[in-house]
Design a protein around this motif. Sequence first.
Motif, PDB file in Angstrom:
ATOM      1  N   LEU A   1       1.194 -11.116  -3.303  1.00  0.00           N
ATOM      2  CA  LEU A   1      -0.032 -10.355  -3.042  1.00  0.00           C
ATOM      3  C   LEU A   1      -0.349 -10.351  -1.543  1.00  0.00           C
ATOM      4  N   ALA A   2      -0.202 -11.496  -0.902  1.00  0.00           N
ATOM      5  CA  ALA A   2      -0.449 -11.577   0.540  1.00  0.00           C
ATOM      6  C   ALA A   2       0.582 -10.753   1.313  1.00  0.00           C
ATOM      7  N   LEU A   3       1.823 -10.808   0.891  1.00  0.00           N
ATOM      8  CA  LEU A   3       2.869 -10.014   1.532  1.00  0.00           C
ATOM      9  C   LEU A   3       2.563  -8.525   1.392  1.00  0.00           C
ATOM     10  N   ASN A   4       2.176  -8.110   0.200  1.00  0.00           N
ATOM     11  CA  ASN A   4       1.842  -6.700  -0.020  1.00  0.00           C
ATOM     12  C   ASN A   4       0.631  -6.276   0.801  1.00  0.00           C
ATOM     13  N   ALA A   5      -0.338  -7.160   0.956  1.00  0.00           N
ATOM     14  CA  ALA A   5      -1.513  -6.853   1.768  1.00  0.00           C
ATOM     15  C   ALA A   5      -1.112  -6.668   3.228  1.00  0.00           C
ATOM     16  N   ARG A   6      -0.210  -7.513   3.718  1.00  0.00           N
ATOM     17  CA  ARG A   6       0.261  -7.391   5.093  1.00  0.00           C
ATOM     18  C   ARG A   6       1.044  -6.107   5.287  1.00  0.00           C
ATOM     19  N   ARG A   7       1.868  -5.769   4.327  1.00  0.00           N
ATOM     20  CA  ARG A   7       2.626  -4.507   4.411  1.00  0.00           C
ATOM     21  C   ARG A   7       1.691  -3.302   4.377  1.00  0.00           C
ATOM     22  N   ALA A   8       0.665  -3.364   3.542  1.00  0.00           N
ATOM     23  CA  ALA A   8      -0.307  -2.269   3.469  1.00  0.00           C
ATOM     24  C   ALA A   8      -1.048  -2.136   4.801  1.00  0.00           C
ATOM     25  N   ARG A   9      -1.379  -3.267   5.417  1.00  0.00           N
ATOM     26  CA  ARG A   9      -2.056  -3.246   6.711  1.00  0.00           C
ATOM     27  C   ARG A   9      -1.153  -2.605   7.760  1.00  0.00           C
ATOM     28  N   TYR A  10       0.116  -2.962   7.752  1.00  0.00           N
ATOM     29  CA  TYR A  10       1.068  -2.364   8.682  1.00  0.00           C
ATOM     30  C   TYR A  10       1.103  -0.844   8.491  1.00  0.00           C
ATOM     31  N   LEU A  11       1.199  -0.403   7.253  1.00  0.00           N
ATOM     32  CA  LEU A  11       1.268   1.036   6.994  1.00  0.00           C
ATOM     33  C   LEU A  11       0.006   1.756   7.452  1.00  0.00           C
ATOM     34  N   ALA A  12      -1.146   1.135   7.255  1.00  0.00           N
ATOM     35  CA  ALA A  12      -2.405   1.747   7.698  1.00  0.00           C
ATOM     36  C   ALA A  12      -2.430   1.865   9.224  1.00  0.00           C
ATOM     37  N   LEU A  13      -2.043   0.805   9.914  1.00  0.00           N
ATOM     38  CA  LEU A  13      -2.003   0.847  11.378  1.00  0.00           C
ATOM     39  C   LEU A  13      -0.969   1.855  11.866  1.00  0.00           C
ATOM     40  N   HIS A  14       0.185   1.872  11.225  1.00  0.00           N
ATOM     41  CA  HIS A  14       1.247   2.797  11.619  1.00  0.00           C
ATOM     42  C   HIS A  14       0.798   4.247  11.427  1.00  0.00           C
ATOM     43  N   HIS A  15       0.121   4.520  10.339  1.00  0.00           N
ATOM     44  CA  HIS A  15      -0.360   5.879  10.073  1.00  0.00           C
ATOM     45  C   HIS A  15      -1.337   6.322  11.168  1.00  0.00           C
ATOM     46  N   ARG A  16      -2.270   5.454  11.525  1.00  0.00           N
ATOM     47  CA  ARG A  16      -3.241   5.798  12.569  1.00  0.00           C
ATOM     48  C   ARG A  16      -2.554   6.003  13.913  1.00  0.00           C
ATOM     49  N   MET A  17      -1.575   5.158  14.229  1.00  0.00           N
ATOM     50  CA  MET A  17      -0.853   5.304  15.487  1.00  0.00           C
ATOM     51  C   MET A  17      -0.065   6.608  15.503  1.00  0.00           C
ATOM     52  N   ARG A  18       0.595   6.923  14.403  1.00  0.00           N
ATOM     53  CA  ARG A  18       1.390   8.160  14.331  1.00  0.00           C
ATOM     54  C   ARG A  18       0.504   9.401  14.444  1.00  0.00           C
ATOM     55  N   GLU A  19      -0.664   9.389  13.805  1.00  0.00           N
ATOM     56  CA  GLU A  19      -1.584  10.527  13.915  1.00  0.00           C
ATOM     57  C   GLU A  19      -1.995  10.746  15.370  1.00  0.00           C
ATOM     58  N   ALA A  20      -2.332   9.669  16.065  1.00  0.00           N
ATOM     59  CA  ALA A  20      -2.708   9.771  17.479  1.00  0.00           C
ATOM     60  C   ALA A  20      -1.525  10.231  18.323  1.00  0.00           C
ATOM     61  N   GLN A  21      -0.335   9.750  17.997  1.00  0.00           N
ATOM     62  CA  GLN A  21       0.867  10.147  18.724  1.00  0.00           C
ATOM     63  C   GLN A  21       1.123  11.638  18.550  1.00  0.00           C
ATOM     64  N   ILE A  22       1.008  12.126  17.340  1.00  0.00           N
ATOM     65  CA  ILE A  22       1.245  13.550  17.066  1.00  0.00           C
ATOM     66  C   ILE A  22       0.239  14.414  17.820  1.00  0.00           C
ATOM     67  N   LYS A  23      -1.027  14.001  17.831  1.00  0.00           N
ATOM     68  CA  LYS A  23      -2.046  14.752  18.572  1.00  0.00           C
ATOM     69  C   LYS A  23      -1.747  14.752  20.065  1.00  0.00           C
ATOM     70  N   ALA A  24      -1.348  13.604  20.603  1.00  0.00           N
ATOM     71  CA  ALA A  24      -1.044  13.511  22.034  1.00  0.00           C
ATOM     72  C   ALA A  24       0.155  14.382  22.396  1.00  0.00           C
ATOM     73  N   ARG A  25       1.160  14.382  21.543  1.00  0.00           N
ATOM     74  CA  ARG A  25       2.341  15.204  21.824  1.00  0.00           C
ATOM     75  C   ARG A  25       2.000  16.690  21.754  1.00  0.00           C
ATOM     76  N   ALA A  26       1.165  17.078  20.809  1.00  0.00           N
ATOM     77  CA  ALA A  26       0.764  18.482  20.694  1.00  0.00           C
ATOM     78  C   ALA A  26      -0.047  18.908  21.914  1.00  0.00           C
ATOM     79  N   THR A  27      -0.935  18.043  22.356  1.00  0.00           N
ATOM     80  CA  THR A  27      -1.749  18.339  23.547  1.00  0.00           C
ATOM     81  C   THR A  27      -0.864  18.460  24.775  1.00  0.00           C
TER      82      THR A  27
END
Length: 95
Positions: free
Chosen positions: A59-85
Amino acid sequence: MLSVKFDPAEMAHLRDLHCLTTDALGHLVYAGLTQPESEEYFALTRENGSDRREGETSLALNARRARYLALHHRMREAQIKARATSAAAQAPDTP
C-alpha cells in the motif's frame, strides 16, 4: 534552487525540453512543481527511487508510485505548455 546534483548533460537535456524552470524566488525547479515537490520528484526519478523499500507495505509502495505519477503529470503539463509557448514565439508571423 534544487539541492540535487544533475549531470551537466542531463541538465542541458532537461533545459532544452523545458523540464526545468525558475520559480518566483529564483529557485531552479521542475516545471509546474514547487521546490519541495521538485526535490521529491528528483528522488523518485533516481535509480531505485521508485523501488520497494525494505519492510515497505504494498500500500505504501502504491501510494509512492501514485505520488510520482501525479507529480510527473503536473510537470509534463507545464512542459507541454512551455514548449508550445516557445514554438509560438519562434514561429514567423504569417498573414
